[in-house]
Write a protein that holds these residues in place. Sequence first.
Motif, PDB file in Angstrom:
ATOM      1  N   LEU A   7       6.231   9.488  -2.408  1.00 27.00           N
ATOM      2  CA  LEU A   7       6.332   8.777  -3.688  1.00 27.00           C
ATOM      3  C   LEU A   7       5.420   9.412  -4.733  1.00 27.00           C
ATOM      4  CD1 LEU A   7       6.457   5.096  -2.387  1.00 27.00           C
ATOM      5  CD2 LEU A   7       8.283   6.297  -3.596  1.00 27.00           C
ATOM      6  N   LEU A   8       4.239   9.844  -4.299  1.00 25.37           N
ATOM      7  CA  LEU A   8       3.313  10.499  -5.227  1.00 25.37           C
ATOM      8  C   LEU A   8       3.917  11.798  -5.752  1.00 25.37           C
ATOM      9  CD1 LEU A   8       0.514  10.509  -6.552  1.00 25.37           C
ATOM     10  CD2 LEU A   8      -0.363  11.676  -4.521  1.00 25.37           C
ATOM     11  N   GLU A   9       4.526  12.567  -4.854  1.00 30.27           N
ATOM     12  CA  GLU A   9       5.149  13.829  -5.261  1.00 30.27           C
ATOM     13  C   GLU A   9       6.316  13.596  -6.224  1.00 30.27           C
ATOM     14  OE1 GLU A   9       4.560  17.163  -4.671  1.00 30.27           O
ATOM     15  OE2 GLU A   9       2.629  16.448  -3.975  1.00 30.27           O
ATOM     16  N   ALA A  14       2.291   4.289  -8.626  1.00 27.66           N
ATOM     17  CA  ALA A  14       2.099   2.887  -8.246  1.00 27.66           C
ATOM     18  C   ALA A  14       2.702   2.611  -6.869  1.00 27.66           C
ATOM     19  CB  ALA A  14       2.723   1.970  -9.298  1.00 27.66           C
ATOM     20  N   GLY A  15       3.905   3.137  -6.630  1.00 25.25           N
ATOM     21  CA  GLY A  15       4.527   2.973  -5.316  1.00 25.25           C
ATOM     22  C   GLY A  15       3.735   3.664  -4.230  1.00 25.25           C
ATOM     23  N   ALA A  16       3.195   4.851  -4.569  1.00 28.37           N
ATOM     24  CA  ALA A  16       2.371   5.580  -3.606  1.00 28.37           C
ATOM     25  C   ALA A  16       1.137   4.777  -3.226  1.00 28.37           C
ATOM     26  CB  ALA A  16       1.954   6.933  -4.194  1.00 28.37           C
ATOM     27  N   GLU A  17       0.473   4.200  -4.220  1.00 30.36           N
ATOM     28  CA  GLU A  17      -0.733   3.409  -3.943  1.00 30.36           C
ATOM     29  C   GLU A  17      -0.414   2.246  -2.998  1.00 30.36           C
ATOM     30  OE1 GLU A  17      -4.022   0.588  -6.244  1.00 30.36           O
ATOM     31  OE2 GLU A  17      -2.453   1.587  -7.395  1.00 30.36           O
ATOM     32  N   ALA A  18       0.701   1.557  -3.257  1.00 31.39           N
ATOM     33  CA  ALA A  18       1.071   0.412  -2.421  1.00 31.39           C
ATOM     34  C   ALA A  18       1.307   0.836  -0.972  1.00 31.39           C
ATOM     35  CB  ALA A  18       2.331  -0.256  -2.982  1.00 31.39           C
ATOM     36  N   GLU A  19       2.017   1.950  -0.761  1.00 33.10           N
ATOM     37  CA  GLU A  19       2.300   2.401   0.604  1.00 33.10           C
ATOM     38  C   GLU A  19       1.037   2.907   1.301  1.00 33.10           C
ATOM     39  OE1 GLU A  19       5.009   1.781   2.156  1.00 33.10           O
ATOM     40  OE2 GLU A  19       5.964   0.994   0.351  1.00 33.10           O
ATOM     41  N   MET A  37      -4.811   8.971  -1.895  1.00 33.86           N
ATOM     42  CA  MET A  37      -5.016   7.753  -2.679  1.00 33.86           C
ATOM     43  C   MET A  37      -5.748   8.066  -3.986  1.00 33.86           C
ATOM     44  SD  MET A  37      -4.674   4.432  -2.957  1.00 33.86           S
ATOM     45  CE  MET A  37      -4.573   3.533  -1.386  1.00 33.86           C
ATOM     46  N   ALA A  38      -6.736   8.956  -3.906  1.00 37.04           N
ATOM     47  CA  ALA A  38      -7.491   9.320  -5.111  1.00 37.04           C
ATOM     48  C   ALA A  38      -6.575   9.927  -6.160  1.00 37.04           C
ATOM     49  CB  ALA A  38      -8.620  10.290  -4.750  1.00 37.04           C
ATOM     50  N   LYS A  39      -5.657  10.781  -5.723  1.00 41.03           N
ATOM     51  CA  LYS A  39      -4.717  11.393  -6.670  1.00 41.03           C
ATOM     52  C   LYS A  39      -3.771  10.348  -7.245  1.00 41.03           C
ATOM     53  CE  LYS A  39      -1.626  15.347  -7.258  1.00 41.03           C
ATOM     54  NZ  LYS A  39      -0.953  16.497  -6.619  1.00 41.03           N
ATOM     55  N   ALA A  40      -3.339   9.391  -6.411  1.00 40.73           N
ATOM     56  CA  ALA A  40      -2.453   8.322  -6.895  1.00 40.73           C
ATOM     57  C   ALA A  40      -3.172   7.480  -7.956  1.00 40.73           C
ATOM     58  CB  ALA A  40      -2.000   7.444  -5.737  1.00 40.73           C
ATOM     59  N   LEU A  41      -4.428   7.142  -7.707  1.00 40.58           N
ATOM     60  CA  LEU A  41      -5.203   6.367  -8.677  1.00 40.58           C
ATOM     61  C   LEU A  41      -5.429   7.161  -9.957  1.00 40.58           C
ATOM     62  CD1 LEU A  41      -7.849   4.745  -6.286  1.00 40.58           C
ATOM     63  CD2 LEU A  41      -5.865   3.630  -7.325  1.00 40.58           C
ATOM     64  N   LEU A  42      -5.675   8.461  -9.807  1.00 34.83           N
ATOM     65  CA  LEU A  42      -5.869   9.323 -10.981  1.00 34.83           C
ATOM     66  C   LEU A  42      -4.596   9.372 -11.818  1.00 34.83           C
ATOM     67  CD1 LEU A  42      -7.855  11.335 -12.383  1.00 34.83           C
ATOM     68  CD2 LEU A  42      -6.757  13.141 -11.045  1.00 34.83           C
ATOM     69  N   ASN A  43      -3.448   9.547 -11.156  1.00 35.66           N
ATOM     70  CA  ASN A  43      -2.183   9.662 -11.871  1.00 35.66           C
ATOM     71  C   ASN A  43      -1.774   8.363 -12.552  1.00 35.66           C
ATOM     72  OD1 ASN A  43      -2.176  12.233 -10.896  1.00 35.66           O
ATOM     73  ND2 ASN A  43      -0.281  12.075  -9.745  1.00 35.66           N
ATOM     74  N   GLN A  63     -10.232  21.052   2.792  1.00 38.45           N
ATOM     75  CA  GLN A  63      -9.259  20.882   1.709  1.00 38.45           C
ATOM     76  C   GLN A  63      -9.230  19.436   1.221  1.00 38.45           C
ATOM     77  OE1 GLN A  63      -7.565  23.444   0.103  1.00 38.45           O
ATOM     78  NE2 GLN A  63      -7.287  21.760  -1.343  1.00 38.45           N
ATOM     79  N   GLY A  64      -9.298  18.499   2.159  1.00 39.46           N
ATOM     80  CA  GLY A  64      -9.328  17.088   1.778  1.00 39.46           C
ATOM     81  C   GLY A  64     -10.543  16.760   0.943  1.00 39.46           C
ATOM     82  N   ALA A  65     -11.684  17.326   1.318  1.00 37.87           N
ATOM     83  CA  ALA A  65     -12.921  17.090   0.569  1.00 37.87           C
ATOM     84  C   ALA A  65     -12.816  17.649  -0.842  1.00 37.87           C
ATOM     85  CB  ALA A  65     -14.102  17.714   1.304  1.00 37.87           C
ATOM     86  N   VAL A  66     -12.263  18.852  -0.968  1.00 42.42           N
ATOM     87  CA  VAL A  66     -12.093  19.461  -2.293  1.00 42.42           C
ATOM     88  C   VAL A  66     -11.164  18.611  -3.154  1.00 42.42           C
ATOM     89  CG1 VAL A  66     -11.071  21.413  -3.527  1.00 42.42           C
ATOM     90  CG2 VAL A  66     -12.596  21.820  -1.586  1.00 42.42           C
ATOM     91  N   ASP A  67     -10.028  18.175  -2.584  1.00 45.98           N
ATOM     92  CA  ASP A  67      -9.064  17.372  -3.340  1.00 45.98           C
ATOM     93  C   ASP A  67      -9.706  16.076  -3.832  1.00 45.98           C
ATOM     94  OD1 ASP A  67      -7.149  19.292  -2.914  1.00 45.98           O
ATOM     95  OD2 ASP A  67      -6.152  18.216  -1.277  1.00 45.98           O
ATOM     96  N   LEU A  68     -10.511  15.455  -2.978  1.00 47.99           N
ATOM     97  CA  LEU A  68     -11.159  14.204  -3.366  1.00 47.99           C
ATOM     98  C   LEU A  68     -12.180  14.435  -4.472  1.00 47.99           C
ATOM     99  CD1 LEU A  68     -11.626  11.191  -3.000  1.00 47.99           C
ATOM    100  CD2 LEU A  68     -13.223  11.722  -1.139  1.00 47.99           C
TER     101      LEU A  68
END
Length: 313
Positions: A7-9, A14-19, A37-43, A63-68
């Motif tokens: 959903l994020l892609e 909003a749908g991504a955050e819920a799932e 989740m951080a990217k969903a909240l940012l978007n 990679q996860g740490a960098v993305d966050l």
Amino acid sequence: FLLGKALLESGDAAGAEAELERALEHKYSDEAVAPVMAKALLNSRQHRKLTDRYAKFEIADFQGAVDLKVALAMAYAAQGQKDEARAAVNRALSIKAESPEAQLADARLKAGENDIDAALLTLDALLAKAPATAPAWQLKGDLLMHAKSDPVGAAAAYRKAIEARNDSPEAHAALITLAFAQKDLEGAAKQVAELKKLLPNHPQTRFFEAQIAFARSDFKKARELLQPLVQATPDNPRVLHLAGATEFKLDALSQAETLLANAVKVAPNFVGARRVLAQVYLRERQPARAQALLRPIVDSGSADSESLSLMGQ
């Protein structure tokens, strides 16, 4: 979790955050969910929620740490917390110096500090090593367009972004916006048609379809396209502005006033929304409210002719 990522892609933050919340409720890994989740909240522009939730959260995966950290940096920057944003980017670079995401965030912060030349140098260095990084071409196009007044160079950069990733809604959106700015309605419509082939249900696609319909005076179609967008993104000033202008054209003054007042509330410096709302107030025979709305524009010393004309009325 996978549905949230999908959903994020597709552009449904909003749908991504819920799932993703459901994934956490079912004991899915916090570390796996956090960067997504951080990217969903940012978007979805939930910057404060993002920083409150993840400011002290650490992830073992590089990679996860960098993305966050990158998402945190952009959320801090959006809140005007420059020191925290810079610290988050520096941390991302220290974790993985060659990370395109971290270098891109570094360029964004430099641009935000109005050091445009340094930002462009950072982007050129990044693109020399990773020429298929679509967001870097996108940012380069934005800087060339808005900071260097180079629409030709900007258009070339946006096309490079589409070459790197042809379903990039931001790059298509930039070319469409550029066509509108040049009063090339048919060029904009052609680009919207390309975007619709790739992302028929993306919010950006629906928004630009509505903009084309508005430009062609098909206000009923514009309303039909915009109503779901207003419900999905009630704090998006561009959507509120276009929806309010559409309702004004359809003589639905009460709905227009509500939508445009919300746009001005969310984005007080949005001149276009103020102008249309002033027209609503004039139509409703409320000239004092129109004057109060236009006064900051007129007093700025750089008022446009339309705002001055409205104030004269």
